[in-house]
Write a protein that holds these residues in place. Structure first.
Motif, short mmCIF file in Angstrom:
data_model
loop_
_atom_site.label_atom_id
_atom_site.label_comp_id
_atom_site.label_asym_id
_atom_site.label_seq_id
_atom_site.Cartn_x
_atom_site.Cartn_y
_atom_site.Cartn_z
N PRO A 62 0.84 -1.20 0.00
CA PRO A 62 0.00 0.00 0.00
C PRO A 62 0.87 1.25 0.00
N GLN A 63 0.45 2.20 -0.79
CA GLN A 63 1.20 3.45 -0.90
C GLN A 63 0.80 4.36 0.26
N GLN A 64 1.75 4.69 1.09
CA GLN A 64 1.50 5.60 2.19
C GLN A 64 2.35 6.85 1.97
N ASP A 65 1.82 7.91 2.43
CA ASP A 65 2.52 9.17 2.28
C ASP A 65 3.72 9.18 3.22
N LEU A 66 4.90 9.34 2.68
CA LEU A 66 6.12 9.32 3.47
C LEU A 66 6.15 10.47 4.47
N VAL A 67 5.66 11.62 4.07
CA VAL A 67 5.65 12.77 4.97
C VAL A 67 4.73 12.49 6.15
N GLN A 68 3.60 11.84 5.90
CA GLN A 68 2.66 11.52 6.98
C GLN A 68 3.30 10.52 7.94
N GLN A 69 4.02 9.57 7.42
CA GLN A 69 4.71 8.61 8.29
C GLN A 69 5.73 9.31 9.17
N LEU A 70 6.47 10.25 8.59
CA LEU A 70 7.48 10.97 9.37
C LEU A 70 6.83 11.82 10.45
N ARG A 71 5.66 12.37 10.19
CA ARG A 71 4.97 13.18 11.18
C ARG A 71 4.47 12.33 12.35
N THR A 72 4.10 11.08 12.08
CA THR A 72 3.59 10.22 13.15
C THR A 72 4.71 9.62 14.00
N LEU A 73 5.92 9.61 13.51
CA LEU A 73 7.02 9.03 14.28
C LEU A 73 7.23 9.71 15.64
N PRO A 74 7.34 11.01 15.70
CA PRO A 74 7.57 11.62 17.02
C PRO A 74 6.39 11.40 17.97
#
Length: 81
Positions: A62-74
């Motif tokens: 599944p294609q996930q937005d990389l920027v969204q993943q980076l925002r959820t990390l912290p």
């Protein structure tokens, strides 16, 4: 010197004889296998070839937005604490 030449000649005769015998055995075996109609390696000849199995490619991840993943990390790191 004559002893050395005699040894060299004897070695050449033995090597030539061994090669001739080996070649003759190989030819006789090949003729025997050909007359029997069998595979020289003892494997039966395939009579009916089955088609190779066709594999289906797995679906793409599944294609996930990389920027969204980076925002959820912290935030997920703070949640674990």
């Amino acid at each position: 010197m004559p002893g050395l030449l005699r040894g060299i000649a004897r070695t050449a005769v033995v090597a030539g004889t061994a090669t001739a015998v080996s070649n003759r055995v190989s030819r006789r075996q090949a003729q025997r296998w050909q007359s029997q109609g069998s595979d020289p390696y003892g494997q039966p000849e395939p009579t009916d070839q089955e088609p190779a199995p066709q594999y289906q490619e797995p679906p793409p991840p599944p294609q996930q937005d990389l920027v969204q993943q980076l925002r959820t990390l912290p935030t997920s790191k703070h949640r674990a604490s």
